[in-house]
Design an enzyme around this catalytic site. Structure first.
Site, mmCIF file in Angstrom:
data_model
loop_
_atom_site.group_PDB
_atom_site.id
_atom_site.type_symbol
_atom_site.label_atom_id
_atom_site.label_comp_id
_atom_site.label_asym_id
_atom_site.label_seq_id
_atom_site.Cartn_x
_atom_site.Cartn_y
_atom_site.Cartn_z
ATOM 1 N N ASP A 1 0.844 -1.018 -0.144
ATOM 2 C CA ASP A 1 0.385 0.142 -0.398
ATOM 3 C C ASP A 1 0.919 0.958 0.254
ATOM 4 O O ASP A 1 1.671 1.758 1.049
ATOM 5 C CB ASP A 1 -0.998 -0.225 1.535
ATOM 6 C CG ASP A 1 -1.828 1.619 1.297
ATOM 7 O OD1 ASP A 1 -1.695 2.105 -0.379
ATOM 8 O OD2 ASP A 1 -2.407 1.759 2.570
ATOM 9 N N GLU B 1 31.524 9.216 2.553
ATOM 10 C CA GLU B 1 32.335 9.054 4.294
ATOM 11 C C GLU B 1 30.596 9.383 5.036
ATOM 12 O O GLU B 1 31.179 10.757 5.385
ATOM 13 C CB GLU B 1 33.525 9.745 3.849
ATOM 14 C CG GLU B 1 34.280 9.864 3.013
ATOM 15 C CD GLU B 1 35.274 10.367 3.151
ATOM 16 O OE1 GLU B 1 36.581 10.143 3.069
ATOM 17 O OE2 GLU B 1 35.800 11.453 3.484
ATOM 18 N N GLU C 1 29.425 10.223 8.263
ATOM 19 C CA GLU C 1 29.842 10.110 10.119
ATOM 20 C C GLU C 1 28.524 9.838 10.692
ATOM 21 O O GLU C 1 27.604 10.702 10.296
ATOM 22 C CB GLU C 1 30.541 11.756 10.355
ATOM 23 C CG GLU C 1 31.627 11.800 9.236
ATOM 24 C CD GLU C 1 32.339 12.887 9.005
ATOM 25 O OE1 GLU C 1 33.194 13.487 9.192
ATOM 26 O OE2 GLU C 1 31.235 14.150 10.005
ATOM 27 N N GLU D 1 36.767 10.516 14.693
ATOM 28 C CA GLU D 1 36.134 11.691 14.421
ATOM 29 C C GLU D 1 36.835 12.880 15.059
ATOM 30 O O GLU D 1 37.116 12.628 16.025
ATOM 31 C CB GLU D 1 35.117 11.836 13.783
ATOM 32 C CG GLU D 1 35.118 11.642 12.191
ATOM 33 C CD GLU D 1 35.579 12.597 11.261
ATOM 34 O OE1 GLU D 1 36.092 13.801 11.747
ATOM 35 O OE2 GLU D 1 35.996 12.337 9.818
ATOM 36 N N GLU E 1 34.103 7.565 12.372
ATOM 37 C CA GLU E 1 33.550 7.931 10.402
ATOM 38 C C GLU E 1 34.544 6.084 9.960
ATOM 39 O O GLU E 1 35.001 5.525 10.872
ATOM 40 C CB GLU E 1 34.639 9.061 10.294
ATOM 41 C CG GLU E 1 34.404 8.388 7.960
ATOM 42 C CD GLU E 1 34.737 9.633 7.846
ATOM 43 O OE1 GLU E 1 35.645 9.693 7.112
ATOM 44 O OE2 GLU E 1 34.866 10.879 8.059
ATOM 45 N N HIS F 1 30.502 13.275 3.360
ATOM 46 C CA HIS F 1 31.523 13.497 2.015
ATOM 47 C C HIS F 1 31.392 12.786 1.209
ATOM 48 O O HIS F 1 31.635 11.601 1.117
ATOM 49 C CB HIS F 1 32.360 14.437 1.770
ATOM 50 C CG HIS F 1 33.253 14.863 3.193
ATOM 51 N ND1 HIS F 1 34.137 15.257 4.177
ATOM 52 C CD2 HIS F 1 32.485 16.047 4.351
ATOM 53 C CE1 HIS F 1 34.204 16.180 4.923
ATOM 54 N NE2 HIS F 1 33.439 16.440 4.777
ATOM 55 N N ARG G 1 40.772 22.341 2.630
ATOM 56 C CA ARG G 1 39.850 21.655 3.270
ATOM 57 C C ARG G 1 38.239 22.377 3.880
ATOM 58 O O ARG G 1 36.991 22.642 4.299
ATOM 59 C CB ARG G 1 40.187 20.886 4.636
ATOM 60 C CG ARG G 1 40.912 19.922 4.305
ATOM 61 C CD ARG G 1 41.304 19.348 5.381
ATOM 62 N NE ARG G 1 42.320 17.807 4.576
ATOM 63 C CZ ARG G 1 41.817 16.842 4.567
ATOM 64 N NH1 ARG G 1 40.030 16.382 4.722
ATOM 65 N NH2 ARG G 1 42.199 15.365 4.030
ATOM 66 N N GLU H 1 35.497 15.986 -4.045
ATOM 67 C CA GLU H 1 35.186 15.377 -3.332
ATOM 68 C C GLU H 1 34.214 16.908 -2.918
ATOM 69 O O GLU H 1 34.417 17.231 -2.421
ATOM 70 C CB GLU H 1 36.387 15.154 -2.133
ATOM 71 C CG GLU H 1 35.537 15.105 -0.335
ATOM 72 C CD GLU H 1 36.610 15.218 0.846
ATOM 73 O OE1 GLU H 1 36.452 14.372 1.826
ATOM 74 O OE2 GLU H 1 37.826 15.769 -0.156
ATOM 75 N N ARG I 1 31.938 18.480 -0.470
ATOM 76 C CA ARG I 1 32.123 17.940 1.083
ATOM 77 C C ARG I 1 30.881 18.536 2.051
ATOM 78 O O ARG I 1 30.467 18.406 3.108
ATOM 79 C CB ARG I 1 32.988 18.452 1.339
ATOM 80 C CG ARG I 1 34.064 17.996 0.575
ATOM 81 C CD ARG I 1 35.821 19.136 0.890
ATOM 82 N NE ARG I 1 35.810 18.485 2.240
ATOM 83 C CZ ARG I 1 36.073 19.565 4.224
ATOM 84 N NH1 ARG I 1 35.607 20.837 3.560
ATOM 85 N NH2 ARG I 1 36.198 18.918 5.030
#
Length: 448
Positions: free
Chosen positions: A58, A136, A138, A193, A200, A249, A320, A337, A339
């Site tokens: 359903d 990745e 976390e 982490e 992670e 990420h 970063r 990557e 992020r």
């Protein structure tokens, strides 16, 4: 576009294995628009019927699916996703991830897995045979109270890459890894982490459909094993003020056969024009797809300066703080990557909109802006404006408004999913907006 799993099962294989292993129940799993795992559990006696795509459910009872007058839907199991849950020893339980179909045999347009498959077809039409993704996600581990309900008390005071005795979640994390490996995951690393209680576990990249399936399986395993340790695992993006939030990420690349389309050895950074156009597209549409990659009110409390989460739409190969980073590996491992996504996102939708954004950049040969190799967090607003670095949306409402203005992202989601997603998120924002929160009482109750 082929989806490669560890297994290559047919119907007869599954029936044989289920009988040999004494599997008593099978969970036919799928994902609703909000990213929650749903399932229809059937006994072994109904397995053959399910494998013949004759199992109905359903759809009107599932968030964002259909109205009650059009509720009949079919579950089509992906046979390669067959796995027996290792944590059930008696009355064994197995799982199959399913695609959702309408009674007339068409894929249901509101099925997140189908939306990702449609985005992959667009890539295939441009000559790309695979989108590889290394996610990745976390998470935090919290203690539970005497009734088993989650608290906000962390089970350790560890930091980045800490070991026991600081990292009291190590045994739980190790059991999670062992369970994932039993279920066919190839684990590359696991570590504590930055924030206390935060962890992670990185698993090997896979094609987009398998990667999204793995994210959903990963969440289920993490929560199940944590509960066995008397803990509560949360993928909430920002559970605690003053600490880093949890991201997801997503490393991504496009392939043509065995060739990584993002790599060019003659380029100074080893990046092809395809990679640069792809990144330009992701940056161009970043504010618009944020409602999908960062889909909760809480998501935007992670996207603030000072906690390693990206708040600015920029890229770099050595920094970063921007939204897109280029990891150092080259050759077949060349990748971008992205992020900003967080683990509250529906992984199928998140990958679909990021891919669509990148493909739009490739199709229109969008020019990538210069890299931002300074720490953006210490730049003034004027400096960011002068360098053309916009911010991601400040809250869910802004993100939803941006979403509706972007035809590429809206078309990727499709009319059905877009309308239901927007409606549900508008309700979420309105509930948050109209409630009185403890912070307001602390600030104003005595003052005024």
């Amino acid at each position: 576009m082929n989806v490669t799993y560890n297994n290559n099962y047919n119907k007869e294989d599954i029936l044989r294995i289920a009988k040999e292993q004494n599997v008593r129940f099978i969970r036919l799993q799928f994902t609703d628009l909000m990213g929650s795992i749903k399932n229809v559990e059937i006994p072994f006696s109904q397995l053959e019927k399910a494998l013949d795509n004759k199992m109905m459910f359903d759809g009107s009872s599932i968030e964002g699916y259909v109205r009650i007058e059009e509720s009949d839907m079919y579950l089509y199991p992906d046979l390669d996703t067959w796995v027996i849950f290792p944590w059930v020893t008696e009355s064994k339980v197995a799982r199959l991830i399913c695609d959702i179909y309408l009674p007339d045999g068409r894929p249901f347009p509101g099925d997140p897995r189908a939306i990702l498959k449609n985005a992959l077809k667009q890539a295939e039409e441009l000559g790309y045979t695979a989108m590889n993704v290394g996610p990745e996600p976390e998470f935090f581990l919290f203690k539970t109270d005497e009734k088993g309900n989650p608290t906000t008390e962390l089970n350790d005071q560890g930091g980045y890459f800490d070991l026991a005795p600081m990292d009291l979640g190590e045994n739980c994390r190790r059991d999670i890894v062992l369970t994932l490996e039993e279920m066919g995951f190839e684990i590359e690393a696991s570590h504590h982490e930055v924030a206390p209680g935060q962890h992670e576990i990185d698993f090997k990249y896979a094609d987009a459909i398998k990667a999204a399936d793995q994210i959903q399986t990963f969440k289920l395993v993490v929560k199940t094993v944590a509960r066995q340790h008397g803990l509560h695992a949360s993928f909430m993006p920002k559970p605690l003020f003053g600490m880093n939030g949890s991201g997801m990420h997503c490393h991504q690349s496009l392939f043509k056969g065995d060739t990584n389309a993002f790599y060019d050895e003659s380029d100074k950074l080893g990046l092809s024009n395809v990679a640069r156009h792809y990144m330009a597209g992701v940056l161009r549409h970043a504010r618009s797809f944020a409602a999908i990659t960062n889909p909760t009110v809480n998501s935007y409390k992670r996207l603030v300066p000072g906690y390693e989460a990206p708040c600015y739409v920029a890229w770099s190969a050595s920094n970063r703080s921007p939204m897109i980073r280029i990891p150092a590996s080259r050759g077949l491992s060349t990748r971008v990557e992205v992020r900003n996504p967080d683990p509250a996102a529906n992984p199928y939708l998140a990958l679909a909109v990021m891919l669509a954004a990148g493909l739009d950049g490739i199709k229109n040969k969008m020019q990538l802006p210069p890299p931002t190799d300074r720490n953006i967090y210490v730049m003034t607003e004027e400096e960011r404006e002068n360098q053309g670095i916009p911010s991601l949306p400040l809250n869910l409402k802004q993100a939803l408004d941006e979403l509706l203005r972007d035809d590429v992202i809206c078309d990727t989601l499709g009319e059905h999913a877009l309308a239901h997603f927007y409606e549900l998120k508008e309700i979420e924002w309105d509930m948050y907006r109209t409630q009185v929160h403890q912070w307001e009482r602390d600030q104003y109750l005595s003052l005024y």
